[in-house]
Design a protein around this motif. Sequence first.
Motif, PDB file in Angstrom:
ATOM      1  N   PRO A   1      10.688   7.547   0.560  1.00 15.68           N
ATOM      2  CA  PRO A   1       9.487   7.695   1.154  1.00 15.68           C
ATOM      3  C   PRO A   1       8.197   6.499   0.365  1.00 15.68           C
ATOM      4  N   PHE A   2       8.341   6.282  -0.963  1.00 16.72           N
ATOM      5  CA  PHE A   2       7.128   4.703  -1.433  1.00 16.72           C
ATOM      6  C   PHE A   2       8.111   3.978  -1.352  1.00 16.72           C
ATOM      7  N   SER A   3       8.652   3.448  -0.806  1.00 13.22           N
ATOM      8  CA  SER A   3      10.165   1.779  -1.421  1.00 13.22           C
ATOM      9  C   SER A   3       9.109   1.056   0.028  1.00 13.22           C
TER      10      SER A   3
ATOM     11  N   LEU B   1       0.851  -0.984   0.403  1.00  8.89           N
ATOM     12  CA  LEU B   1      -0.026  -0.034   0.049  1.00  8.89           C
ATOM     13  C   LEU B   1       0.613   1.141  -0.117  1.00  8.89           C
ATOM     14  N   VAL B   2       1.993   1.433   1.043  1.00  5.76           N
ATOM     15  CA  VAL B   2       2.440   2.068   0.592  1.00  5.76           C
ATOM     16  C   VAL B   2       3.837   2.389  -0.956  1.00  5.76           C
TER      17      VAL B   2
ATOM     18  N   TRP C   1       8.917   0.653   6.498  1.00  6.33           N
ATOM     19  CA  TRP C   1       9.390   2.244   5.968  1.00  6.33           C
ATOM     20  C   TRP C   1       8.650   3.232   5.627  1.00  6.33           C
ATOM     21  N   GLY C   2       8.054   3.810   5.528  1.00  9.28           N
ATOM     22  CA  GLY C   2       7.001   4.809   3.843  1.00  9.28           C
ATOM     23  C   GLY C   2       6.504   5.742   4.667  1.00  9.28           C
TER      24      GLY C   2
ATOM     25  N   LYS D   1      -1.772   3.723   5.928  1.00 12.04           N
ATOM     26  CA  LYS D   1      -1.871   2.491   5.262  1.00 12.04           C
ATOM     27  C   LYS D   1      -1.951   1.137   6.279  1.00 12.04           C
ATOM     28  N   GLY D   2      -1.097   1.509   7.526  1.00  8.46           N
ATOM     29  CA  GLY D   2      -0.875   0.209   8.634  1.00  8.46           C
ATOM     30  C   GLY D   2      -2.096  -0.317   8.733  1.00  8.46           C
TER      31      GLY D   2
END
Length: 394
Positions: free
Chosen positions: A81-83, A10-11, A92-93, A100-101
């Motif tokens: 940030p979008f990895s 999702l990230v 991370w992100g 999204k978590g």
Amino acid sequence: MTPAHLCADLVRIRSENPPGDTRDVIEYIQNFTDECGIKTRVIRGKGGKYNLVSAKPKGRLLFCGHVDVVPALSRSWRHDPFSGTIEDGKVWGRGSTDMKGGCASILSACREVIDEEYELPADLAFVCDEETSGTNGIRKLLAGNMLIPCDTLIAEPTPPLSPNVGQKGLMRLCCIFHGTPGHGSLYPVKGVSAVMEAFSFIEFIKTLHTRDYDPGDPALSRLISESSEILGEIFSMEGTKDILTHVMFNPGTIEGGEKANIVAQQCSLELDLRIPWGCSIPGLLEEIRTRAPGADISVINMSEPSITSPDSLLVTRLLEEIKNVHHQPARPIVQWAASDARYLRRERFPVVEYGPGEMQALHAVDEHVTVESLENAVRVYKGLMDRYAGKRDS
């Protein structure tokens, strides 16, 4: 797929707001629910502002999440940030904590219910614009009667032992000040500066913060005091009780004047006020307008402080599930920020917020969520669904 890998996926799907295009992330979620056999439908909006809801809501329990995230620049981040990098027990992100978590934990819990071969007792709503106004998201769903009022959990990040049952009110204003122009060399003897009128107004707004408000309910006063202690520890910050009991203000944007040597004819100010329990919003708005009679003051957004009773069935069941998972007593809190909960409570939805995430990482560089918190949230959500499905004692 684990909740961590689902969160990472999702990230990686960009859904920054602005611009608020959530087509791709909503398509991913619908593919997931389709694979689980959960029937959903997509509500399409202009500019890719897409939402997803249960196709046939039951009105027993609602799980809600937002899929838009605040923008991020890659500079200074440990990982892109979008990895969606999974490392050191963390995802991370941007959006991993907010939220999204939480969305990943909702979906994982739903899949566990389906795997146990009983009917999902919860409706779902994933919305596109919680980070802005909610106009195209939760407010659109409510206006279209696409949700049935029922006990609702929003998977916003919270402390692991403290679901959020209430939030302060909000009043966002656009203030246009007018002046009398003249040559700058003659001011302040001649002319009226709109910029200085705005400055004087801000000085008045600062005095609002000095007022202490009593919610008028001893139980709510105790809850506010307990919340201030918990939030103060989490954020390593003093003065949290003042934040919950005082008017907080932020002159977010200001623009005015035409030229350095002209007395400013116009100045605009966008002002964000957070309103505590016990403060009358209509009364405060009237006082503000009286203080600036020559200004044009319009309301951009306004909502009263709201709360769901800590003694409600929803909250008591959730507290029990949190205790079952964490093996420690859970205590509800109220907080100072605003979310979609205010719109739902306005329509008589009992709402509580509870989700995975690192509170200090909200909207920050190196936003992340721990794998453990994602997995614990799944356990709590699954336990809550079991109770509403009658699989466990209430």
